[in-house]
Motif scaffolding. Sequence first.
Motif, PDB file in Angstrom:
ATOM      1  N   ILE A  89       0.842  -1.198   0.000  1.00 52.93           N
ATOM      2  CA  ILE A  89       0.000   0.000   0.000  1.00 52.93           C
ATOM      3  C   ILE A  89       0.880   1.251   0.000  1.00 52.93           C
ATOM      4  CG2 ILE A  89      -1.670   1.340   1.350  1.00 52.93           C
ATOM      5  CD1 ILE A  89      -2.846  -1.339   2.303  1.00 52.93           C
ATOM      6  N   TYR A  90       1.920   1.220   0.811  1.00 57.70           N
ATOM      7  CA  TYR A  90       2.846   2.357   0.844  1.00 57.70           C
ATOM      8  C   TYR A  90       3.479   2.585  -0.523  1.00 57.70           C
ATOM      9  CZ  TYR A  90       7.350   4.639   1.196  1.00 57.70           C
ATOM     10  OH  TYR A  90       8.421   5.437   0.958  1.00 57.70           O
ATOM     11  N   ASN A  91       3.951   1.514  -1.160  1.00 57.75           N
ATOM     12  CA  ASN A  91       4.596   1.652  -2.468  1.00 57.75           C
ATOM     13  C   ASN A  91       3.655   2.295  -3.485  1.00 57.75           C
ATOM     14  OD1 ASN A  91       6.999   0.616  -1.590  1.00 57.75           O
ATOM     15  ND2 ASN A  91       6.704  -1.417  -2.473  1.00 57.75           N
ATOM     16  N   LYS A 387       0.391  -1.366 -12.682  1.00 58.66           N
ATOM     17  CA  LYS A 387       1.235  -0.610 -11.753  1.00 58.66           C
ATOM     18  C   LYS A 387       1.163  -1.207 -10.340  1.00 58.66           C
ATOM     19  CE  LYS A 387       1.355   3.895 -14.051  1.00 58.66           C
ATOM     20  NZ  LYS A 387       1.055   5.348 -13.940  1.00 58.66           N
ATOM     21  N   ALA A 388      -0.031  -1.657  -9.946  1.00 58.77           N
ATOM     22  CA  ALA A 388      -0.180  -2.254  -8.620  1.00 58.77           C
ATOM     23  C   ALA A 388       0.631  -3.532  -8.522  1.00 58.77           C
ATOM     24  CB  ALA A 388      -1.650  -2.541  -8.340  1.00 58.77           C
ATOM     25  N   LEU A 389       0.601  -4.330  -9.594  1.00 56.05           N
ATOM     26  CA  LEU A 389       1.370  -5.577  -9.615  1.00 56.05           C
ATOM     27  C   LEU A 389       2.867  -5.289  -9.578  1.00 56.05           C
ATOM     28  CD1 LEU A 389       0.955  -8.635  -9.731  1.00 56.05           C
ATOM     29  CD2 LEU A 389       1.132  -8.492 -12.227  1.00 56.05           C
ATOM     30  N   LYS A 390       3.281  -4.245 -10.303  1.00 54.34           N
ATOM     31  CA  LYS A 390       4.690  -3.853 -10.282  1.00 54.34           C
ATOM     32  C   LYS A 390       5.110  -3.424  -8.878  1.00 54.34           C
ATOM     33  CE  LYS A 390       7.985  -0.615 -12.353  1.00 54.34           C
ATOM     34  NZ  LYS A 390       8.159   0.528 -13.300  1.00 54.34           N
ATOM     35  N   ALA A 391       4.232  -2.677  -8.204  1.00 56.92           N
ATOM     36  CA  ALA A 391       4.529  -2.245  -6.837  1.00 56.92           C
ATOM     37  C   ALA A 391       4.623  -3.440  -5.897  1.00 56.92           C
ATOM     38  CB  ALA A 391       3.455  -1.274  -6.353  1.00 56.92           C
ATOM     39  N   TYR A 392       3.779  -4.445  -6.121  1.00 56.81           N
ATOM     40  CA  TYR A 392       3.827  -5.641  -5.274  1.00 56.81           C
ATOM     41  C   TYR A 392       5.138  -6.393  -5.490  1.00 56.81           C
ATOM     42  CZ  TYR A 392       1.361  -8.841  -2.163  1.00 56.81           C
ATOM     43  OH  TYR A 392       0.963  -9.559  -1.060  1.00 56.81           O
ATOM     44  N   LEU A 396       8.067  -7.285  -2.727  1.00 56.40           N
ATOM     45  CA  LEU A 396       8.602  -8.621  -2.438  1.00 56.40           C
ATOM     46  C   LEU A 396      10.126  -8.629  -2.499  1.00 56.40           C
ATOM     47  CD1 LEU A 396       6.073 -10.897  -4.373  1.00 56.40           C
ATOM     48  CD2 LEU A 396       6.262 -10.608  -1.897  1.00 56.40           C
ATOM     49  N   ASP A 397      10.678  -7.902  -3.465  1.00 56.75           N
ATOM     50  CA  ASP A 397      12.138  -7.816  -3.559  1.00 56.75           C
ATOM     51  C   ASP A 397      12.705  -7.043  -2.381  1.00 56.75           C
ATOM     52  OD1 ASP A 397      14.689  -8.088  -5.155  1.00 56.75           O
ATOM     53  OD2 ASP A 397      14.549  -5.901  -5.034  1.00 56.75           O
ATOM     54  N   GLN A 398      12.027  -5.986  -1.987  1.00 57.22           N
ATOM     55  CA  GLN A 398      12.474  -5.162  -0.868  1.00 57.22           C
ATOM     56  C   GLN A 398      12.491  -5.943   0.442  1.00 57.22           C
ATOM     57  OE1 GLN A 398      10.005  -1.696  -0.327  1.00 57.22           O
ATOM     58  NE2 GLN A 398      10.763  -1.303   1.738  1.00 57.22           N
ATOM     59  N   LEU A 399      11.531  -6.851   0.601  1.00 56.94           N
ATOM     60  CA  LEU A 399      11.364  -7.548   1.879  1.00 56.94           C
ATOM     61  C   LEU A 399      11.926  -8.976   1.892  1.00 56.94           C
ATOM     62  CD1 LEU A 399       7.731  -6.519   2.918  1.00 56.94           C
ATOM     63  CD2 LEU A 399       9.886  -5.493   3.607  1.00 56.94           C
TER      64      LEU A 399
END
Length: 546
Positions: A89-91, A387-392, A396-399
């Motif tokens: 959500i933040y992304n 865009k939402a899928l890209k943010a998700y 996942l990579d960030q976490l």
Amino acid sequence: MYKQVLDPVGDSLFLSALVAMLPLLTLFVLLGGLKLKAHVAGLASLAVAMVIAIAVWGMPVDTTFAVATEGAAFGLFPIIWIIWNAIWIYNMTVETGHFAVLRRSFATISDDQRIQAIIVAFCFGALLEALAGFGTPVAITAVMLIAIGFKPMKAAAIALVANTAPVAFGAIATPIVTLAELTDLPQADLGAMVGRQTPLLALFVPLILVGMVDGWRGVRAVWPAALVGGFTFAVGQFVSSNYISVELTDIIGALASVAAMVLFLRVWKPGEPLLVKGQGPAIAGAATHDAEFERDVRDSRADIFKAYAPYLIIIVVFALAQWGPLKDFLAKGAAEFTWPGTGDIQNADGEAPSATTFKFGWLAAAGTLLLLSGLITMAVLKVSPAKALKAYGAMLDQLKWATLTVMAVLALAYVMNLSAQTLSIGNWLAGAGGILAFLSPIIGWLGVAVTGSDTSSNSLFGVLQVTAAKEAGLDPTLLASANSSGGVLGKMISPQNLAIGCAAVGLDGEEGELFRRVVGWSLALLLIMCVLVYLQSTAVLSWMVV
């Protein structure tokens, strides 16, 4: 069949407790002393716990691995499931530019960073804790602090320290409800007793947050606002837990606190506000911003509404999820089963420990509710599915390393708990006699430091505290409540929450530095709680006991 024993080392509870502490010692030395990354420290400590479980406690190898996998699965769901969707959500808000609007909006309440830390991390964080818990407040408030100009490490540290006083009543008072179910003590009495302990923390925490932002100069400058926020929350928490509703305690305290702050700031301003001079990239992929430049930007009401919309949506979704008929419907999506390979574990009474039952309540899970909130946010902010899928995917990579850390730490907790290593430590501490009241919060603190959850700590040590209290001639409600109240102070040093805090602000691998920043506050507040509980067990403050 594996039956838990408390004193496998020379039939001595003391020696057994010392050996049982080795995995925890390994964890904190590697994390805080040698500055290793949290996932490395977590995996190493898990290995130590498994070796001790097999070689010392006599747990079968296959059972030990089964227990570890259950803990890892629990770390993934529901814990990481919450964090994934919160950061997603933040992304999306970053991608759409609405987080910049949010930053400017908070500056209209007060452009002083010290006051912003109280409003965001303490007041709003308490509201998130009331509705979700399980690391959600740390993840969300940390990135919100970055949005208004805080540096990443400071934002994470402030979010962790702020997430203390509300924790015992978090997730609609789940820790208290669990404690009541396990100890057979009245929920109302436990809630009332905790409501006579944790409000003391609320008086200190806002002042500590101000000090973390700007040292003693900051405390001298804005102590009136800090006291208004902390005192109002403390009163709201006490009144609600004792006279209104245990479940609504944090909601009432948080709303009262933020309302009091907003009203107070209309008539009082700090003499020399601490303003943001500028800020570089906060999180990987986030745009740079200059707060001085943005101070002249004027956002429309529609843009401001959209900036707050994700958090309003989260509040509404979580509040509706507690509504009777809808709560019952969501509960139908739950499934419970004995985790494969753990069915042969028995406690000292010959019963299967509750931790061997894996509860997969996917529909009512906080992470699922956050996912739903994210889908609604997509529509409100007009984010395309692509865009939402890209943010998700970016999330996942960030976490990825935080996910591994949390899974390793929960695997460690499960191995220690189900092999009875944690029980050995707790029982040894519980044998302290008259000084038990002083040590009681430490037992809860230890449980949360290991598991990252006040609910888990209450599940682990609640009955132990009641039993020890009866043997020592102390009030069972007092010590059971102290387990929860002391536990909240272990939250900020739990490797699970350290990983969440670092991942939220894009500082994977810096958990050791974050630990060093908050451990002193954890111990200082724990000492205050120990003294309070001890005095409540004596004639000095016995009038406070339910």
